[in-house]
Write an enzyme that holds these catalytic residues in place. Sequence first.
Site, PDB file in Angstrom:
ATOM      1  N   HIS A 111       0.818  -1.223   0.000  1.00 16.78           N
ATOM      2  CA  HIS A 111       0.000   0.000   0.000  1.00 16.78           C
ATOM      3  C   HIS A 111       0.852   1.273   0.000  1.00 16.78           C
ATOM      4  CE1 HIS A 111      -3.091   2.918   0.876  1.00 16.78           C
ATOM      5  NE2 HIS A 111      -2.558   3.172   2.057  1.00 16.78           N
TER       6      HIS A 111
ATOM      7  N   HIS B  53       3.512   7.271   5.359  1.00 17.57           N
ATOM      8  CA  HIS B  53       2.286   7.954   5.779  1.00 17.57           C
ATOM      9  C   HIS B  53       1.473   7.198   6.836  1.00 17.57           C
ATOM     10  CE1 HIS B  53       0.210   5.379   2.748  1.00 17.57           C
ATOM     11  NE2 HIS B  53      -0.880   5.631   3.451  1.00 17.57           N
ATOM     12  N   ASP B  54       1.630   5.869   6.922  1.00 11.15           N
ATOM     13  CA  ASP B  54       0.872   5.098   7.924  1.00 11.15           C
ATOM     14  C   ASP B  54       1.730   4.631   9.095  1.00 11.15           C
ATOM     15  OD1 ASP B  54      -1.724   5.184   6.992  1.00 11.15           O
ATOM     16  OD2 ASP B  54      -1.471   3.481   5.643  1.00 11.15           O
TER      17      ASP B  54
ATOM     18  N   GLU C  48       0.644   6.126  12.557  1.00 11.04           N
ATOM     19  CA  GLU C  48      -0.710   5.691  12.920  1.00 11.04           C
ATOM     20  C   GLU C  48      -0.761   4.217  13.294  1.00 11.04           C
ATOM     21  OE1 GLU C  48      -5.137   5.407  10.927  1.00 11.04           O
ATOM     22  OE2 GLU C  48      -3.626   6.664   9.968  1.00 11.04           O
ATOM     23  N   ASP C  49      -0.001   3.390  12.562  1.00  9.03           N
ATOM     24  CA  ASP C  49      -0.176   1.933  12.691  1.00  9.03           C
ATOM     25  C   ASP C  49       0.954   1.205  13.422  1.00  9.03           C
ATOM     26  OD1 ASP C  49      -2.503   2.230  11.320  1.00  9.03           O
ATOM     27  OD2 ASP C  49      -1.714   1.604   9.384  1.00  9.03           O
TER      28      ASP C  49
ATOM     29  N   ASP D  82      -3.504   8.311  -1.360  1.00  7.90           N
ATOM     30  CA  ASP D  82      -3.835   7.246  -0.405  1.00  7.90           C
ATOM     31  C   ASP D  82      -5.270   6.759  -0.639  1.00  7.90           C
ATOM     32  OD1 ASP D  82      -3.701   5.637   1.971  1.00  7.90           O
ATOM     33  OD2 ASP D  82      -4.731   7.225   3.069  1.00  7.90           O
TER      34      ASP D  82
END
Length: 739
Positions: free
Chosen positions: A62, A87-88, A91-92, A154
Site C-alpha cells: 500500500h 504515511h501510515d 498511525e499503525d 492514499d
Amino acid sequence: MAYTISSEEENKEIARRYKDLLQGAYQTFTDEDKKEIRKAFDMAVEAHSSQRRKTGEPYIYHPIAVAKIVAYEIGLDTTSIVSALLHDVVEDTDYTTEDIERLFGESVAKIVYGLTKISHLKKDQDASVQAENFRKMLLTLNDDVRVILIKIADRLHNMQTMDAMPTDKQLKIASETLYIYAPLAHRLGLYNIKTELENLGLKYTEPEVYGEIQDKIRLNKDLQDQYIEGFSSIIKEALDKEGFDYFIKGRRKSIYSIRKKMLSQGVSYEEIYDKFAIRIIYKSSEKNEKFDAWKIYSIVTDHFRPNPSRMRDWISQPKSTGYESLHITVMGPQGKWVEVQIRSSRMDEIAEKGYAAHYKYKNQNERESGLDNWLNKIKETFENQDSSAIDFVEDFKLNLYAKEIFIFTPNGELKALPKNATALDFAFSIHTQVGMNCRGAKINGKLKPISQELFSGDQVEIITSKNQKPNVGWLDFVVTARARTRIKSALKEGQKSIAEEGKEVLTRKLRHLKITLNEKVVNELVVFFKLKTSLDLFYRMGNGSIDNNELKDFVSHRNNAFVNFFKNRIKRSAQNPEAVDKDEIVDKYDSLVFGSEEERLDFKMSPCCNPIPGDKVFGFVTINDGIKVHKKDCPNAISLQANYAYRIIQAKWIDSSKQEFKVILKIHGVDHVGMVNEITQIISKNMSVNILSLNISGIDGIFDGKITVSVQNKSQLQKLSDSIKKIEGIDSVDRIYKH
C-alpha cells in the site's frame, strides 16, 4: 481468490514494486534523493513487516503504491515520496512523529503528522468524527499542500483495492470519496485522478448502474473507435499540411459523468450525444502556443460546423487551478456532436499533473508567488475556523466543484467566481468591508439588487452604504464560502451585541418584578423558555421576542412553590449547567416556511425520510394530501424532482425569533417640511429596521404613505409604530395585510 505466495516471491515482488516506483517518477532524482527514498522504504518495510491487508497481501504494497501515485500521476518531489512511504507508520506502528523528524527532518514529519488520523474521539459521534478528520486534513493546507495531495493518492489506492472489504465499509468509503476527495482532486487540477475516484465511487455506491453503463460502453467501443478514427483522419490531413507537430487521441466521457448527465437531463444512455471527445495535443513554443491553438481551431471549424453556445476558452483566461485548454463542440459525420479539446503539450501536462506541472514551468520567484496566490484562494475557505466541523466541511465543499465565471471590475480587472455567484459574492471577493456595506450594484451600467446573479463578462460596480449591515437573509443567495463565513461571523457579532442590550433590559424588567438577575435565575429562565444557552435568552430579550407578559408568566410560575419544587428537580436532572455558559447562540428551529416569499402553509412530514427541524428540506404538493415535506437527501427526492418538478416548492426551517418579516405600514397625517426625513431617521437609525420601499404622496397639506419594512417580530413592529406616531403631524399608523 485467496492470496498464496511464498515469502521469497513476496520479497522479490516488493523489490520489483520499489524499482517500478523510482522508474515511473515524474521528477528526476539525485543520488541524495535516492538515499532518502531508500531509507524511508527500508523503515516502512520494517515497520509494517507484521501487517497484512484485507486481501492477505503484505501491508507494504500500500505505501509503495501511494508513493508511486504521488511520484508518477501527481508528479511530486522527494519529500512527498518519502512522506507517502511513511504515511501510515505513526498511525499503525510504534514509531512516533519525533522519530520521523529525527530521521527525515521537519518537513517530512509535518506532512506525516498531517496525514495521521484523529484518534481518541467519542465513538458515538461518527459524523462529527469524520468531519473532524476532514477538517484536520483541510487545515493542513495552511502548512503544506502536499498533505492533501498524498491523502488523495492514499484514497485512490484504497478505492482501487476495496474488493475484499465488507459491503458496508465499501459504501462508507465510496460515499466519503464522492463527498470530499473527488471534488478536492478536481479543485487541485488532478483531473485524471478525479475521474477515477468518481468512477470507483459510483462502482460501490450504485454497482448495478455502474455495471450497466460499463457494459454499454464496451458494447459500443469498436463503433466509437471507428468514428474517432474517421473524424481524426479528416483533421490530420489539414494539420499535416500546416506542418504541426501533434498527436490526436480520443477521450471517453467517464462512467460517473455519463450517469450524472443522465440524472440531470433525465435522458437515457443512448440519448447522451457527447460520450467522447477528441483531444489535439500540439508542440509549440510558449510564445506561439496561443496563436497555434487558434490556428488549429480555425482548421477544425473549416471542416466541421461549431456550436457557438458550446465554446470554452480557457487559454485566454485559464481556470484558477491553472487549467488551460480550448474546447469546442462541432457537428461531426453522421450528424453527431463531438467535443474537440485543443491544447499544447505544456497545457496537457498541467491538466494531467495539476499542481506539480503548473509550477515546473515557472522560474523560482514566480513559482513561489504563484503558489502563494493559489493557496490563498483556497485558504479563504478556512477563515471561519470556530464553526462546527460539519459546517466547516460544507463551506469548504461549496467552491470545490463550482464552474467558474469571470467578472470585470470597473477598472477592467478580471475576477474569477463560481457559477451562480451574486453581486454580493463579488463584493466580498473585493474586500470584506465592501461586502459588509454592500447595498446594491451597477451591473453593465444598470442598477441591480445585491442578490442579482452574475454571468461571465459582466462588469460590476458595487454600491456601499455605511448604514448597511448583513442580515440572515443574505445567506440564502450567496454561494462563495468567503461570503458565507464573513456573513455568519458578522451575524454572530450582531447577535452578541443585541444579547448584551437584552441582558440590561432583562435586569431592569426583573428588578421591577422584585427579582435580582443572577446565575440561578438565568438558569431558571433558560429552562422555562426551553432555550439552550444564556445568550439565547439575552438575545431574545434584546430583539423583543420575549415580552412582558411572558416574563410575568415566568414570575408567577416561579412563585408557585409546588411547581418550583418539581421544576428544580427536572432542571437538576435534565439541564447541563455548562451549556448555559457556552459562548454561542444556537438556532432554535421552530417554524417551516415555503417558497421565495417564505409563507407559512399547512404541511405534513413525509414518513419515507422523517425530516426533523433543521434538516434541509423541500415541499412536494400531493394530489389528495396537501404539502408533504421531504429531506433533500430523501431516497425518493431524485425521482420526485425528475418526474414532478412542477410540484416541488422550496422550503426551509427558520428560527422565528431571528427571521425577518416583510410588513407594509400605512401612514396618514398632516404634511410638513422634513416629515419624510423624520420618518426614515426613526426607522433606520433608532429602530435598526431596514426600509424595503417608501411611497408617500401629499395633497393640500395632507399626506398618505405606504412604507414596507423588514422586522423580526410583533414586538419590534409595535415599537416602530409607536415611535412613528410620536412624530408631529402623524395621525395614524396601520398595518396593511394585503398589497
